[in-house]
Design an enzyme around this catalytic site. Structure first.
Site, short mmCIF file in Angstrom:
data_model
loop_
_atom_site.label_atom_id
_atom_site.label_comp_id
_atom_site.label_asym_id
_atom_site.label_seq_id
_atom_site.Cartn_x
_atom_site.Cartn_y
_atom_site.Cartn_z
N ASN A 9 0.87 -1.18 0.00
CA ASN A 9 0.00 0.00 0.00
C ASN A 9 0.91 1.23 0.00
OD1 ASN A 9 -1.76 2.08 0.54
ND2 ASN A 9 -2.26 1.41 2.63
N LYS A 11 0.18 4.26 -0.36
CA LYS A 11 -0.46 5.46 0.20
C LYS A 11 -0.22 6.67 -0.73
CE LYS A 11 -0.11 3.33 4.69
NZ LYS A 11 -0.07 3.46 6.14
N HIS A 95 -9.50 1.30 4.86
CA HIS A 95 -8.22 1.48 5.55
C HIS A 95 -8.40 2.45 6.73
CE1 HIS A 95 -4.12 2.76 6.35
NE2 HIS A 95 -3.76 1.61 5.82
N GLU A 97 -6.74 4.87 7.73
CA GLU A 97 -6.54 6.29 7.43
C GLU A 97 -7.80 6.88 6.80
OE1 GLU A 97 -2.84 5.64 5.38
OE2 GLU A 97 -1.96 5.11 7.31
N GLU A 167 -5.43 -4.61 10.79
CA GLU A 167 -4.43 -3.56 10.92
C GLU A 167 -4.69 -2.77 12.20
OE1 GLU A 167 -2.54 -2.66 6.84
OE2 GLU A 167 -4.12 -1.23 7.22
N GLY A 173 2.49 2.62 10.61
CA GLY A 173 3.42 3.72 10.42
C GLY A 173 4.17 4.13 11.67
N SER A 213 3.39 -1.83 10.32
CA SER A 213 4.84 -1.89 10.53
C SER A 213 5.45 -3.25 10.16
CB SER A 213 5.20 -1.49 11.96
OG SER A 213 4.82 -0.14 12.20
P1 PGA Z 1 2.81 0.51 7.60
O1 PGA Z 1 1.32 0.68 6.96
O2 PGA Z 1 3.34 -0.79 7.04
O3 PGA Z 1 3.56 1.70 7.11
O4 PGA Z 1 2.65 0.47 9.07
C1 PGA Z 1 0.47 -0.42 6.80
C2 PGA Z 1 -0.84 0.03 6.21
O5 PGA Z 1 -1.30 1.12 6.57
O6 PGA Z 1 -1.45 -0.66 5.37
#
Ligand code: PGA
Length: 256
Positions: A9, A11, A95, A97, A167, A173, A213
């Site tokens: 992903n 983003k 997601h 976010e 998640e 992140g 992460s």
């Molecule tokens: P990250 O994001 O691996 O940077 O923690 C995962 C995600 O949001 O799908």
């Protein structure tokens, strides 16, 4: 045995040139495997460039979002048919976010899942708790509620198309991944919800990714968990070598 599924992903990252380069670097080093799926989910404006870069490879194209209507007066939105037109096979839906920064509700996410299924896009449906929710012991309830709303009214045939991603929001992140045991606990809970709502066969077939992460250094231990079927990778998917090392971890676990 369920296949492993590693998806990147990206983003809101990369330029057009970087996106094509990253996609080419990944595509050139992912080999055919009947039990491993690899996908990249670039930003909307770069879907076509990335689609061209991975054409003929074993890497699939995914989008990060879609709108719930197929066309019409929805300024700024992107529809499922448009994503299919660009060669997408997957679409991330719900997601964290989008839930927590863009204000998407369970109801919106449910409509988006229906819209994706209507055009044959495989939704990667994300669920996960906030840190205060985990600290308050509400993880299982939050995940169950998000999942129940996502699959409300879906037929067995429709639910059987879904990929799920657990998640935990506190792990996204932040560099702080869930432990393999924490991930496994929630993944097996998700599978039980599917078994109760549908049946054990559907639950047993559903691919449930972990996200938050994931990096090369922790991928093996997460993917070794019996109910962790893959990874939805954010930050680490922006570097070809790191992402490919996670793909390699998936292969190692398959070949164990
Ligand atoms: P990250 O994001 O691996 O940077 O923690 C995962 C995600 O949001 O799908």
């Amino acid at each position: 045995m369920r296949p492993k599924f590693i998806a990147g992903n990206w983003k809101m990252n990369t330029t057009r040139v970087e996106a094509a380069q990253l996609a080419s670097a990944v595509a050139s080093r992912v080999a055919e495997h009947d039990r491993l799926t690899v996908a990249v989910c670039p930003p909307f404006p770069y879907l076509e460039a990335v689609g061209n870069a991975i054409e003929g490879s074993k890497v699939a194209l995914g989008a990060q979002n879609l709108y719930s209507e197929p066309s019409g007066a929805y300024t700024g939105e992107v529809s499922g048919p448009m994503l299919v037109d660009l060669g997408c096979r997957f679409c991330i839906v719900g997601h964290s976010e989008r839930r927590h920064i863009l204000g998407e509700t369970d109801a919106i996410i449910h409509r988006k899942i229906k819209a994706a299924l209507a055009v044959g896009l495989i939704p990667i449906v994300c669920v996960g708790e906030l840190l205060p929710e985990r600290d308050a012991g509400q993880t299982m309830d939050v995940v169950a509620s998000q999942l129940s709303s996502a699959i409300a009214g879906l037929s067995e045939a429709e639910a059987g198309q879904l990929v799920l991603a657990y998640e935990p929001v506190w792990a996204i992140g932040t560099g702080r991944n869930a432990t393999p045991e924490q991930a496994e606990e929630v993944h097996s809970h998700i599978r039980k919800i599917l078994a109760d709502r549908y049946n054990a066969i559907l639950a047993g077939k559903t691919v449930i990714q972990y996200g938050g992460s994931v990096k090369a250094a922790n991928a093996d231990s997460l993917l070794l968990q019996p109910n962790v079927d893959g990874a939805l990778v954010g930050g680490a998917s922006l570097q070809a070598d790191e992402f490919l090392a996670i793909v390699a971890a998936g292969l190692r676990v398959i070949n164990r």
